[in-house]
Design an enzyme around this catalytic site. Structure first.
Site, short mmCIF file in Angstrom:
data_model
loop_
_atom_site.label_atom_id
_atom_site.label_comp_id
_atom_site.label_asym_id
_atom_site.label_seq_id
_atom_site.Cartn_x
_atom_site.Cartn_y
_atom_site.Cartn_z
N GLY B 88 0.87 -1.17 0.00
CA GLY B 88 0.00 0.00 0.00
C GLY B 88 0.90 1.22 0.00
O GLY B 88 1.83 1.31 -0.80
N SER B 120 5.82 -5.26 -1.42
CA SER B 120 5.76 -3.84 -1.77
C SER B 120 6.12 -2.99 -0.54
O SER B 120 7.25 -3.07 -0.06
CB SER B 120 4.38 -3.52 -2.35
OG SER B 120 4.36 -2.27 -2.96
N ALA B 121 5.21 -2.21 0.01
CA ALA B 121 5.54 -1.40 1.19
C ALA B 121 6.06 -2.28 2.33
O ALA B 121 6.94 -1.86 3.09
CB ALA B 121 4.31 -0.62 1.65
N HIS B 157 8.47 -3.03 -7.33
CA HIS B 157 7.85 -2.64 -8.61
C HIS B 157 8.90 -2.06 -9.54
O HIS B 157 8.64 -1.11 -10.27
CB HIS B 157 6.74 -1.58 -8.42
CG HIS B 157 5.65 -1.96 -7.47
ND1 HIS B 157 4.54 -2.67 -7.87
CD2 HIS B 157 5.48 -1.72 -6.15
CE1 HIS B 157 3.73 -2.84 -6.82
NE2 HIS B 157 4.28 -2.28 -5.78
N GLU B 192 8.38 -6.47 -10.71
CA GLU B 192 7.13 -7.11 -10.32
C GLU B 192 7.18 -8.60 -10.67
O GLU B 192 7.65 -8.97 -11.74
CB GLU B 192 5.96 -6.43 -11.00
CG GLU B 192 5.74 -5.02 -10.45
CD GLU B 192 4.58 -4.28 -11.07
OE1 GLU B 192 4.07 -4.72 -12.11
OE2 GLU B 192 4.18 -3.25 -10.50
#
Lengths: 241, 241
Positions: B88, B120-121, B157, B192
């Site tokens: 997020g 991700s985060a 990403h 990704e």
């Protein structure tokens, strides 16, 4: 107050600030001495950055001195006829401006009528905070609050396009996240090649591409350019009358 | 130490974490109780986020409780068999973790052998700082220092592609800016679909796409995947032996 806030430095034809010559000449008026703030530059030498900006401003008959070349940049800004803040990394810009104590003197001078010209990170710096920058947080600016010369947020280099197949957030999703966490604010997405000319009473949107206005709980609104925008009574939100 | 750090949550086929099922099962081993940290979610309700993650983990026979559902998340984490940190907005994630006092307990548990799974985060949070996130700084986390479970920075990403005509910084330029301001660090750009499986002695790069290793003053190095990477004596830099 006189502000010229550009989305970016490159003209669609690739020229450096060439699309902004007229707008810079207009806001500068009779002023012929500018102070440049190069601190958004990270991978460029500040001397080189200054020379690039001097080339553009010399065409317009404006002398440019840089805040990085003097031992007392606050004193230099106190005498500035025009303040010019270049693009690059917004976090690096804010960090250096905060550490050098430049934020109060820039605000005071601009509120006293000194023209402020900023592009990309330099446009972000004029906002209440740098929270709608696209830049990577490469250094900690010790607080995201910025100059607050305008009451709304800008997103420079605005586009909702993503590289093919990209699964990270789109720009619109990022701005929606900002508004979810900061619901009283609004964000103007300023596409490359566009700029704002701001006075105490109105905001002139210029350039060839529509801007996008984002508010919490509302669909984004497309603002055709050029257009004159006004600020609501709360001064938070630009709108077309 | 057992870490599983994924670039992103979506499999190339669009399924949620489907590409990670095997890797999650492997790192979880016999552990069947996970604690989820949903605080990177901004435009998603944390309850909904939890349900989405529970669906995936239930396939693997793992129960998931969320840190947002209890009055004492520190106590919950002290008992966690697995710690799962979702993606997020990285700033929102770090802000909430810092405010709730979760960073020390997460570090202690992971150093004691509890598996850490982040995407991700959640992968950014495992790094020394969040300075190489791609996210918008929508809230101030009051410091960019993060868990420091790994000694190098990740860029999730990862791609150097830009939307057509974009004149802002490319990803590689942003990472170069980070390295100009933080020259002793190195950054692994994780595309990704790729992920890292980290133990005390090595880093296994998995997924179908090459990763990109960035160091100050050097050309970026392409690391073919899969590969086993090692950490140098200073533990700052992964390399292929």
């Amino acid at each position: 107050m006189k502000l010229l806030l550009l989305s970016n430095s490159r003209s669609p034809d690739g020229g450096y600030l060439t699309h902004a010559h007229e707008a810079i000449a207009e806001i500068a008026g009779a002023c012929k001495q500018a102070v440049f703030i190069p601190f958004a530059g990270v991978t460029v030498e500040w001397d080189d950055y200054l020379h690039k900006v001097q080339e553009v401003f010399s065409i317009l008959g404006i002398d440019v001195q840089s805040a990085h070349c003097v031992s007392n940049p606050v004193a230099l800004l106190e005498q500035a006829q025009i303040i010019v803040v270049g693009g690059g990394n917004t976090f690096n810009l804010l960090k250096h401006c905060r550490e050098l104590g430049l934020l109060p003197v820039i605000s005071q001078r601009v509120l006293a009528g000194v023209p402020y010209i900023g592009w990309s990170a330099g446009a972000n710096l004029a906002c209440p905070s740098i929270c709608t920058t696209n830049d990577m947080p490469i250094v900690d600016p010790k607080g995201f609050d910025a100059l607050g010369l305008i009451p709304f947020q800008l997103n420079p280099h605005y586009t909702n396009a993503s590289p093919n197949g990209h699964q990270g957030e789109t720009r619109d999703q990022r701005i929606a996240e900002y508004l979810a966490a900061n619901s009283s604010q609004c964000v103007l997405g300023l596409p490359e090649g566009d700029w704002l000319r701001i006075t105490d009473s109105a905001v002139q949107l210029n350039g060839s591409w529509p801007a996008q206005l984002f508010e919490a709980g509302k669909a984004p609104q497309t603002l055709t350019s050029p257009a004159t925008l006004y600020l609501d009574a709360m001064r938070l939100k630009p709108f077309v009358r």
